[in-house]
Write a protein that holds these residues in place. Sequence first.
Motif, PDB file in Angstrom:
ATOM      1  N   GLU A  14      35.245 -36.991 -20.094  1.00 41.89           N
ATOM      2  CA  GLU A  14      35.483 -36.195 -21.300  1.00 41.89           C
ATOM      3  C   GLU A  14      34.627 -36.691 -22.462  1.00 41.89           C
ATOM      4  OE1 GLU A  14      39.679 -36.185 -22.120  1.00 41.89           O
ATOM      5  OE2 GLU A  14      40.128 -35.028 -20.311  1.00 41.89           O
ATOM      6  N   SER A  15      34.430 -38.002 -22.552  1.00 45.96           N
ATOM      7  CA  SER A  15      33.623 -38.584 -23.631  1.00 45.96           C
ATOM      8  C   SER A  15      32.158 -38.738 -23.257  1.00 45.96           C
ATOM      9  CB  SER A  15      34.185 -39.954 -24.022  1.00 45.96           C
ATOM     10  OG  SER A  15      35.465 -39.811 -24.586  1.00 45.96           O
ATOM     11  N   PHE A  16      31.883 -38.805 -21.962  1.00 42.67           N
ATOM     12  CA  PHE A  16      30.517 -39.018 -21.480  1.00 42.67           C
ATOM     13  C   PHE A  16      30.188 -37.996 -20.388  1.00 42.67           C
ATOM     14  CE2 PHE A  16      32.255 -43.057 -22.945  1.00 42.67           C
ATOM     15  CZ  PHE A  16      31.297 -43.439 -23.882  1.00 42.67           C
ATOM     16  N   PRO A  17      30.020 -36.727 -20.772  1.00 42.10           N
ATOM     17  CA  PRO A  17      29.847 -35.670 -19.768  1.00 42.10           C
ATOM     18  C   PRO A  17      28.585 -35.794 -18.919  1.00 42.10           C
ATOM     19  CG  PRO A  17      29.491 -34.820 -21.980  1.00 42.10           C
ATOM     20  CD  PRO A  17      30.021 -36.211 -22.123  1.00 42.10           C
ATOM     21  N   ASP A  18      27.563 -36.486 -19.415  1.00 40.98           N
ATOM     22  CA  ASP A  18      26.309 -36.619 -18.673  1.00 40.98           C
ATOM     23  C   ASP A  18      26.194 -37.936 -17.917  1.00 40.98           C
ATOM     24  OD1 ASP A  18      25.459 -34.123 -19.629  1.00 40.98           O
ATOM     25  OD2 ASP A  18      24.744 -35.043 -21.495  1.00 40.98           O
ATOM     26  N   ALA A  19      27.238 -38.721 -17.923  1.00 41.29           N
ATOM     27  CA  ALA A  19      27.199 -40.057 -17.315  1.00 41.29           C
ATOM     28  C   ALA A  19      27.278 -40.008 -15.800  1.00 41.29           C
ATOM     29  CB  ALA A  19      28.342 -40.906 -17.852  1.00 41.29           C
ATOM     30  N   VAL A  36      26.995 -45.203 -16.423  1.00 47.42           N
ATOM     31  CA  VAL A  36      25.584 -45.192 -16.815  1.00 47.42           C
ATOM     32  C   VAL A  36      25.374 -43.928 -17.645  1.00 47.42           C
ATOM     33  CG1 VAL A  36      23.206 -45.186 -15.997  1.00 47.42           C
ATOM     34  CG2 VAL A  36      24.977 -46.363 -14.662  1.00 47.42           C
ATOM     35  N   ASP A  37      25.043 -44.110 -18.923  1.00 48.32           N
ATOM     36  CA  ASP A  37      24.937 -42.952 -19.802  1.00 48.32           C
ATOM     37  C   ASP A  37      23.785 -43.126 -20.796  1.00 48.32           C
ATOM     38  OD1 ASP A  37      26.471 -40.400 -20.612  1.00 48.32           O
ATOM     39  OD2 ASP A  37      26.114 -41.423 -22.522  1.00 48.32           O
ATOM     40  N   LEU A  67      47.095 -48.806 -17.158  1.00 44.44           N
ATOM     41  CA  LEU A  67      45.939 -49.416 -16.517  1.00 44.44           C
ATOM     42  C   LEU A  67      45.931 -50.897 -16.869  1.00 44.44           C
ATOM     43  CD1 LEU A  67      43.286 -49.176 -14.963  1.00 44.44           C
ATOM     44  CD2 LEU A  67      42.214 -48.335 -17.049  1.00 44.44           C
ATOM     45  N   HIS A  68      46.211 -51.735 -15.888  1.00 44.15           N
ATOM     46  CA  HIS A  68      46.343 -53.164 -16.153  1.00 44.15           C
ATOM     47  C   HIS A  68      44.994 -53.851 -16.286  1.00 44.15           C
ATOM     48  CE1 HIS A  68      47.950 -57.210 -16.085  1.00 44.15           C
ATOM     49  NE2 HIS A  68      47.169 -57.481 -15.081  1.00 44.15           N
ATOM     50  N   ALA A  69      44.033 -53.531 -15.413  1.00 44.41           N
ATOM     51  CA  ALA A  69      42.752 -54.212 -15.438  1.00 44.41           C
ATOM     52  C   ALA A  69      41.640 -53.262 -15.027  1.00 44.41           C
ATOM     53  CB  ALA A  69      42.787 -55.415 -14.495  1.00 44.41           C
ATOM     54  N   LEU A  70      40.523 -53.355 -15.763  1.00 47.59           N
ATOM     55  CA  LEU A  70      39.347 -52.558 -15.464  1.00 47.59           C
ATOM     56  C   LEU A  70      38.124 -53.445 -15.587  1.00 47.59           C
ATOM     57  CD1 LEU A  70      38.058 -49.766 -14.855  1.00 47.59           C
ATOM     58  CD2 LEU A  70      37.905 -49.449 -17.341  1.00 47.59           C
ATOM     59  N   ALA A  71      37.487 -53.752 -14.462  1.00 45.31           N
ATOM     60  CA  ALA A  71      36.210 -54.458 -14.484  1.00 45.31           C
ATOM     61  C   ALA A  71      35.165 -53.393 -14.805  1.00 45.31           C
ATOM     62  CB  ALA A  71      35.939 -55.108 -13.145  1.00 45.31           C
ATOM     63  N   LEU A  72      34.497 -53.536 -15.936  1.00 45.38           N
ATOM     64  CA  LEU A  72      33.645 -52.476 -16.436  1.00 45.38           C
ATOM     65  C   LEU A  72      32.205 -52.920 -16.521  1.00 45.38           C
ATOM     66  CD1 LEU A  72      33.503 -49.632 -17.656  1.00 45.38           C
ATOM     67  CD2 LEU A  72      34.114 -50.642 -19.861  1.00 45.38           C
ATOM     68  N   THR A  73      31.310 -52.103 -15.938  1.00 45.22           N
ATOM     69  CA  THR A  73      29.877 -52.297 -16.047  1.00 45.22           C
ATOM     70  C   THR A  73      29.316 -51.071 -16.728  1.00 45.22           C
ATOM     71  OG1 THR A  73      29.838 -53.544 -13.971  1.00 45.22           O
ATOM     72  CG2 THR A  73      27.732 -52.678 -14.754  1.00 45.22           C
ATOM     73  N   THR A  74      28.539 -51.280 -17.785  1.00 42.02           N
ATOM     74  CA  THR A  74      27.942 -50.172 -18.504  1.00 42.02           C
ATOM     75  C   THR A  74      26.457 -50.441 -18.694  1.00 42.02           C
ATOM     76  OG1 THR A  74      28.458 -51.202 -20.638  1.00 42.02           O
ATOM     77  CG2 THR A  74      30.036 -49.585 -19.784  1.00 42.02           C
ATOM     78  N   ARG A  75      25.668 -49.340 -18.753  1.00 40.35           N
ATOM     79  CA  ARG A  75      24.240 -49.473 -19.042  1.00 40.35           C
ATOM     80  C   ARG A  75      23.651 -48.105 -19.309  1.00 40.35           C
ATOM     81  NH1 ARG A  75      21.159 -48.188 -14.450  1.00 40.35           N
ATOM     82  NH2 ARG A  75      22.397 -48.129 -12.540  1.00 40.35           N
ATOM     83  N   ALA A  76      22.494 -48.120 -19.955  1.00 45.32           N
ATOM     84  CA  ALA A  76      21.723 -46.893 -20.129  1.00 45.32           C
ATOM     85  C   ALA A  76      20.866 -46.717 -18.884  1.00 45.32           C
ATOM     86  CB  ALA A  76      20.853 -46.997 -21.369  1.00 45.32           C
ATOM     87  N   PRO A  77      20.516 -45.463 -18.550  1.00 43.66           N
ATOM     88  CA  PRO A  77      19.684 -45.247 -17.360  1.00 43.66           C
ATOM     89  C   PRO A  77      18.286 -45.825 -17.522  1.00 43.66           C
ATOM     90  CG  PRO A  77      20.265 -43.141 -18.429  1.00 43.66           C
ATOM     91  CD  PRO A  77      20.889 -44.245 -19.205  1.00 43.66           C
TER      92      PRO A  77
END
Length: 77
Positions: A14-19, A36-37, A67-77
Amino acid sequence: MAIDAHEIETMIRESFPDAQITVQGNDGAHFAAEVVDPSFAGMNRVQQQRAVYAALKGKMDGSTGELHALALTTRAP
């Protein structure tokens, strides 16, 4: 109430429609996600992750969060 990977992906999308979004985990509380956005360009990793956590709309808030835990990896393409 348990949360599932599809629900997490939907909230992020919803927040990152092109991700490109991948969410793994099936125990209802512990997940790993990669987002990846293009909007992450120029942001540091903390800024990127804060943006994704904001998209989760409080699902991780305190001991009452679904949601107790979320290991999150983020980056630009």
